[in-house]
Design a protein around this motif. Sequence first.
Motif, mmCIF file in Angstrom:
data_model
loop_
_atom_site.group_PDB
_atom_site.id
_atom_site.type_symbol
_atom_site.label_atom_id
_atom_site.label_comp_id
_atom_site.label_asym_id
_atom_site.label_seq_id
_atom_site.Cartn_x
_atom_site.Cartn_y
_atom_site.Cartn_z
ATOM 1 N N ALA A 72 0.861 -1.188 0.000
ATOM 2 C CA ALA A 72 0.000 0.000 0.000
ATOM 3 C C ALA A 72 0.894 1.233 0.000
ATOM 4 O O ALA A 72 2.073 1.149 0.367
ATOM 5 C CB ALA A 72 -0.894 0.008 1.244
ATOM 6 N N PRO A 73 0.340 2.369 -0.380
ATOM 7 C CA PRO A 73 1.115 3.599 -0.218
ATOM 8 C C PRO A 73 1.423 3.801 1.268
ATOM 9 O O PRO A 73 0.624 3.438 2.134
ATOM 10 C CB PRO A 73 0.170 4.690 -0.729
ATOM 11 C CG PRO A 73 -0.782 3.967 -1.639
ATOM 12 C CD PRO A 73 -0.942 2.599 -1.024
ATOM 13 N N GLY A 74 2.588 4.349 1.561
ATOM 14 C CA GLY A 74 2.962 4.585 2.952
ATOM 15 C C GLY A 74 2.003 5.546 3.640
ATOM 16 O O GLY A 74 1.529 6.505 3.022
ATOM 17 N N LEU A 75 1.694 5.292 4.902
ATOM 18 C CA LEU A 75 0.781 6.163 5.633
ATOM 19 C C LEU A 75 1.333 7.578 5.763
ATOM 20 O O LEU A 75 0.577 8.549 5.781
ATOM 21 C CB LEU A 75 0.484 5.581 7.023
ATOM 22 C CG LEU A 75 -0.365 4.309 7.013
ATOM 23 C CD1 LEU A 75 -0.449 3.717 8.419
ATOM 24 C CD2 LEU A 75 -1.754 4.597 6.466
ATOM 25 N N HIS A 76 2.639 7.709 5.852
ATOM 26 C CA HIS A 76 3.269 9.029 5.951
ATOM 27 C C HIS A 76 3.797 9.511 4.615
ATOM 28 O O HIS A 76 4.181 10.665 4.484
ATOM 29 C CB HIS A 76 4.419 9.005 6.958
ATOM 30 C CG HIS A 76 3.990 8.640 8.335
ATOM 31 N ND1 HIS A 76 4.874 8.291 9.325
ATOM 32 C CD2 HIS A 76 2.766 8.534 8.903
ATOM 33 C CE1 HIS A 76 4.227 8.000 10.433
ATOM 34 N NE2 HIS A 76 2.950 8.132 10.199
ATOM 35 N N CYS A 83 5.895 -2.094 0.546
ATOM 36 C CA CYS A 83 5.558 -3.438 1.029
ATOM 37 C C CYS A 83 6.077 -3.559 2.454
ATOM 38 O O CYS A 83 7.265 -3.372 2.711
ATOM 39 C CB CYS A 83 6.185 -4.519 0.156
ATOM 40 S SG CYS A 83 5.845 -6.197 0.773
ATOM 41 N N ASN A 84 5.186 -3.874 3.359
ATOM 42 C CA ASN A 84 5.555 -4.174 4.738
ATOM 43 C C ASN A 84 5.418 -5.671 4.939
ATOM 44 O O ASN A 84 4.329 -6.234 4.773
ATOM 45 C CB ASN A 84 4.649 -3.427 5.718
ATOM 46 C CG ASN A 84 4.975 -1.963 5.769
ATOM 47 O OD1 ASN A 84 6.041 -1.587 6.241
ATOM 48 N ND2 ASN A 84 4.087 -1.135 5.255
ATOM 49 N N VAL A 116 6.271 -1.466 -6.623
ATOM 50 C CA VAL A 116 6.617 -1.151 -5.233
ATOM 51 C C VAL A 116 7.982 -0.469 -5.208
ATOM 52 O O VAL A 116 8.921 -0.910 -5.860
ATOM 53 C CB VAL A 116 6.619 -2.432 -4.360
ATOM 54 C CG1 VAL A 116 7.173 -2.156 -2.968
ATOM 55 C CG2 VAL A 116 5.207 -3.008 -4.284
ATOM 56 N N GLN A 117 8.059 0.612 -4.457
ATOM 57 C CA GLN A 117 9.290 1.405 -4.390
ATOM 58 C C GLN A 117 10.109 1.134 -3.133
ATOM 59 O O GLN A 117 11.320 1.328 -3.138
ATOM 60 C CB GLN A 117 8.925 2.898 -4.438
ATOM 61 C CG GLN A 117 8.210 3.277 -5.724
ATOM 62 C CD GLN A 117 7.427 4.551 -5.559
ATOM 63 O OE1 GLN A 117 6.414 4.594 -4.868
ATOM 64 N NE2 GLN A 117 7.924 5.604 -6.179
#
Length: 151
Positions: A72-76, A83-84, A116-117
Amino acid sequence: MITAHVESFEQNLEYLKPLLPIHYKELALDQDKVPLSPQFDKYVAAEQRGELIFVTLRKVGQMVGYFIGFIAPGLHYSTCLTCNMDIFYVLPDHRGNGTGFQLFKFVEQQLKKRGVQRMFVGSKMHKDASWLFEKLNYTPVETYYSAWLGD
């Protein structure tokens, strides 16, 4: 020979389920207080939204390892698809000979294909796999701590 594959989490859940207690027994903290009880429906829902990657390691068709990550896009950092890692595991009899390295190089390739970056992974300090991430040239960024707050 061990091979890596992107597969459907939902379609392989019955093959994954027998490995999870082995993984849990080896790595989970507070086992006397926190039973293994995955929310499989949440994983399936994330997969259906395209937000989950499930990579397997197989030897002659048998699942001997896996990686699960959430995308997902990072929350910050909303412009950075990230990718987590949720979990990864390789059965003890199949470790060594670069199996973990093979798993993560394959995961990286697949994540790049999805755009994914950035990828975040972790290692249990009591069962440290930092050497693997250092070999992959990952940068250490944070240490997590745990405290049991229940009764």
